[in-house]
Design a protein around this motif. Structure first.
Motif, mmCIF file in Angstrom:
data_model
loop_
_atom_site.group_PDB
_atom_site.id
_atom_site.type_symbol
_atom_site.label_atom_id
_atom_site.label_comp_id
_atom_site.label_asym_id
_atom_site.label_seq_id
_atom_site.Cartn_x
_atom_site.Cartn_y
_atom_site.Cartn_z
ATOM 1 N N ALA A 409 0.844 -1.185 0.000
ATOM 2 C CA ALA A 409 0.000 0.000 0.000
ATOM 3 C C ALA A 409 0.882 1.238 0.000
ATOM 4 O O ALA A 409 1.998 1.216 0.523
ATOM 5 C CB ALA A 409 -0.901 -0.012 1.244
ATOM 6 N N PRO A 410 0.401 2.347 -0.597
ATOM 7 C CA PRO A 410 1.202 3.575 -0.583
ATOM 8 C C PRO A 410 1.418 4.085 0.846
ATOM 9 O O PRO A 410 0.527 3.991 1.699
ATOM 10 C CB PRO A 410 0.351 4.565 -1.392
ATOM 11 N N HIS A 411 2.609 4.600 1.107
ATOM 12 C CA HIS A 411 2.931 5.196 2.401
ATOM 13 C C HIS A 411 3.644 6.516 2.164
ATOM 14 O O HIS A 411 4.273 6.725 1.120
ATOM 15 C CB HIS A 411 3.819 4.265 3.222
ATOM 16 N N ASP A 412 3.569 7.408 3.153
ATOM 17 C CA ASP A 412 4.189 8.719 2.993
ATOM 18 C C ASP A 412 5.608 8.739 3.563
ATOM 19 O O ASP A 412 6.121 7.731 4.060
ATOM 20 C CB ASP A 412 3.325 9.801 3.632
ATOM 21 N N THR A 413 6.224 9.910 3.509
ATOM 22 C CA THR A 413 7.602 10.047 3.974
ATOM 23 C C THR A 413 7.721 9.755 5.459
ATOM 24 O O THR A 413 8.697 9.114 5.903
ATOM 25 C CB THR A 413 8.117 11.468 3.681
ATOM 26 N N ALA A 414 6.763 10.214 6.237
ATOM 27 C CA ALA A 414 6.822 9.991 7.688
ATOM 28 C C ALA A 414 6.837 8.498 8.002
ATOM 29 O O ALA A 414 7.559 8.055 8.912
ATOM 30 C CB ALA A 414 5.644 10.675 8.374
ATOM 31 N N TRP A 415 6.052 7.713 7.258
ATOM 32 C CA TRP A 415 6.035 6.259 7.487
ATOM 33 C C TRP A 415 7.392 5.670 7.144
ATOM 34 O O TRP A 415 7.916 4.833 7.889
ATOM 35 C CB TRP A 415 4.940 5.612 6.639
ATOM 36 N N GLN A 416 7.971 6.089 6.011
ATOM 37 C CA GLN A 416 9.286 5.571 5.638
ATOM 38 C C GLN A 416 10.328 5.920 6.694
ATOM 39 O O GLN A 416 11.167 5.090 7.053
ATOM 40 C CB GLN A 416 9.697 6.105 4.262
ATOM 41 N N CYS A 417 10.270 7.130 7.219
ATOM 42 C CA CYS A 417 11.224 7.530 8.264
ATOM 43 C C CYS A 417 11.050 6.685 9.523
ATOM 44 O O CYS A 417 12.032 6.264 10.154
ATOM 45 C CB CYS A 417 11.060 9.005 8.597
ATOM 46 N N SER A 418 9.797 6.424 9.882
ATOM 47 C CA SER A 418 9.554 5.641 11.095
ATOM 48 C C SER A 418 10.035 4.209 10.941
ATOM 49 O O SER A 418 10.534 3.603 11.896
ATOM 50 C CB SER A 418 8.060 5.672 11.463
ATOM 51 N N ARG A 419 9.902 3.655 9.742
ATOM 52 C CA ARG A 419 10.336 2.284 9.512
ATOM 53 C C ARG A 419 11.856 2.173 9.430
ATOM 54 O O ARG A 419 12.442 1.202 9.914
ATOM 55 C CB ARG A 419 9.719 1.742 8.217
ATOM 56 N N LEU A 420 12.482 3.167 8.818
ATOM 57 C CA LEU A 420 13.923 3.080 8.603
ATOM 58 C C LEU A 420 14.721 3.535 9.818
ATOM 59 O O LEU A 420 15.826 3.048 10.064
ATOM 60 C CB LEU A 420 14.322 3.897 7.366
ATOM 61 N N GLY A 421 14.175 4.461 10.581
ATOM 62 C CA GLY A 421 14.764 4.839 11.863
ATOM 63 C C GLY A 421 16.257 5.113 11.816
ATOM 64 O O GLY A 421 16.724 6.028 11.126
ATOM 65 N N ASP A 422 17.026 4.298 12.540
ATOM 66 C CA ASP A 422 18.461 4.534 12.672
ATOM 67 C C ASP A 422 19.246 4.264 11.394
ATOM 68 O O ASP A 422 20.446 4.565 11.337
ATOM 69 C CB ASP A 422 19.026 3.671 13.806
ATOM 70 N N LEU A 423 18.617 3.714 10.376
ATOM 71 C CA LEU A 423 19.313 3.530 9.102
ATOM 72 C C LEU A 423 19.502 4.853 8.366
ATOM 73 O O LEU A 423 20.390 4.981 7.518
ATOM 74 C CB LEU A 423 18.542 2.568 8.199
ATOM 75 N N LEU A 424 18.674 5.851 8.673
ATOM 76 C CA LEU A 424 18.715 7.107 7.934
ATOM 77 C C LEU A 424 19.950 7.921 8.294
ATOM 78 O O LEU A 424 20.331 8.024 9.461
ATOM 79 C CB LEU A 424 17.456 7.927 8.229
ATOM 80 N N LEU A 425 20.567 8.483 7.277
ATOM 81 C CA LEU A 425 21.719 9.359 7.473
ATOM 82 C C LEU A 425 21.264 10.647 8.143
ATOM 83 O O LEU A 425 20.254 11.237 7.762
ATOM 84 C CB LEU A 425 22.362 9.687 6.124
#
Length: 474
Positions: A409-425
């Motif tokens: 299902a489509p997800h927004d940027t906030a969802w991607q940030c919450s899922r990726l968490g500490d992986l994000l630079l």
């Protein structure tokens, strides 16, 4: 070392070809000097970034989606970015994670088929804020994903209204059209890299000629491709299998071709390119370059990448640093530097990438075929430049993904940030991590991201972790 100034035979050939091109088509250089108050280059004031892809043949606002946000990764405090549809969630991500703050975002008319650069000139709601920015900064540099006449016209309108210098960070309109035209590029590549440096190709200047060339090539190859020469990203690639054409007469083949071209948005302009769809392709390397103005030094190789493509038409889906033999790297680099030197002497300035395929011919020999030149920013050069700016140096490893996510299902940027968490630079806090390159599409699950690290193996591991976390089972 600039290959056009080494004095060797190939360097002299580059000089001769560049001189001939400029004589035959003076507007390659002169059309950049036709805009009062506008200079080619970069100024010391603020910058305006327009990541719009409309202007590339066959690209519509719907096809471009949210990818015009990619250019925002290059913005600095005091700059402006114009997009077709604003994404507050992505702008919050840019500020919180990447430190891209004090940047003014403006919204164009998203569904308007007119290029955003044209909208910026004709819409008071956009032109007014840009004029204010120019007056406050003292100068303004325009950066476009694709530099067209509309960008130069916008620069001229702003310079005239403010009486201040406006710069265009890119080639003249004529030079931009030429380097992005596959027909022009293939002719030049043959001269620089040799007659066998591009796939078997024919130019067709009308429907009957195109149908005849398709039938001829289909007899000797299992797959034929027709390309709209100034399109990109596989939008203008139409493939035909030999079995699909069996039994079709010239009239039926001509009708089928035009039906498929028009379904892709083609407006009936010839010539088109008819060629063999390469078999035995092992890799799709891409050479990323920066071409300064002629007085600023020779072309620079930023990296050799291996592209990942999907679908029958070869749609770009991502890239990573290439793993190639030394001989192949040397050949790609030498050819690219000579082509880059030629473009630079003919008047090109800015980012430029050259795409090729690496194939094994029936005899088992390795063969390099140049496919196209991207005389613009791209899905590789933008994240590479952004990562270099964020880290203070070119990353040792990088993996770029630009693809749709099946069965999600489509997800927004906030969802991607919450899922990726500490992986994000996080700028200033980490030396490796994942960069979100543009917002996901609102109506279809997608991911446009780059994993950067000190080594290619570590970048690959980071991107594997990304997919584990955003998968439905993650």
């Amino acid at each position: 070392m600039d290959p056009s100034r080494t004095g060797d035979k190939r360097g002299r050939a580059v000089d001769a070809i560049a001189g001939r091109l400029a004589r035959d088509e003076p507007a390659l250089r002169s059309s950049r000097d036709l805009w009062p108050g506008v200079r080619q280059g970069t100024g010391s004031g603020a910058s305006l970034f327009i990541g719009d892809m409309v202007g590339i043949a066959l690209f519509t606002p719907a096809m471009a989606g949210t990818r015009d946000y990619r250019m925002a990764l290059l913005a600095k405090p005091g700059d402006a970015v114009v997009v077709r549809q604003r994404s507050p969630g992505f702008e919050a991500y840019l500020a919180e994670y990447l430190g891209i703050r004090q940047v003014r975002f403006l919204e164009a008319q998203g569904a308007d088929p007119a290029p955003v650069a044209k909208q910026c000139r004709t819409s008071a709601a956009l032109f007014g804020p840009l004029l204010e920015l120019l007056r406050a900064a003292g100068s303004l540099t325009l950066h476009g994903y694709l530099v067209t006449g509309h960008l130069w016209q916008l620069a001229q309108a702003l310079a005239a209204a403010a009486g201040l210098p406006v710069y265009v960070a890119g080639p003249s309109p004529r030079m931009s059209r030429r380097v992005n035209d596959k027909l022009w590029f293939w002719e030049v590549a043959r001269e620089i890299a040799g007659p066998d440096s591009v796939p078997p190709t024919a130019f067709a200047f009308g429907p009957a000629a195109a149908a005849g060339q398709i039938a001829r090539l289909a007899r000797v190859s299992g797959q034929v491709v027709v390309k709209v020469p100034d399109s990109a990203g596989a939008a203008g690639n139409i493939r035909f299998g030999a079995a699909q054409l069996e039994g079709l007469g010239p009239a039926a083949l001509r009708a089928l071709l035009e039906q498929r071209l028009r379904a892709a948005g083609w407006e009936g302009r010839y010539p088109v390119l008819v060629g063999v769809w390469e078999s035995g392709v092992e890799k799709s390397p891409s050479v990323q370059m920066w071409l300064p103005q002629a007085a600023g030094g020779p072309p620079e190789i930023l990296g050799l990448f291996e592209q990942r493509v999907q679908g029958r038409e070869g749609r770009f889906a991502g890239a990573r640093y290439a793993s190639l033999s030394r001989d192949t790297e040397d050949t790609l680099t030498a050819d690219a530097l000579r082509l880059g030197a030629l473009f630079q002497q003919a008047g090109y300035f800015g980012p430029c990438s050259l795409d090729a395929v690496l194939r094994t011919d029936p005899s088992g020999a390795e063969q390099i075929h140049w496919i196209e030149c991207n005389g613009r920013w791209s899905g590789v050069s933008i994240p590479l430049a952004a990562a270099t700016g964020l880290l203070g140096q070119r990353p040792g490893g990088i993996v770029i993904v630009q693809e749709y996510l099946a069965d999600q299902a489509p997800h927004d940027t906030a969802w991607q940030c919450s899922r990726l968490g500490d992986l994000l630079l996080r700028r200033g806090q980490s030396r490796e991590g994942v960069i979100l390159v543009s917002p996901p599409r609102p109506q279809r699950a997608s991911l446009n991201a780059a994993a950067v690290a000190g080594s290619q193996a570590r970048a690959e591991a980071l991107m594997d972790a990304v997919f584990e976390r955003i998968s439905p089972a993650g």
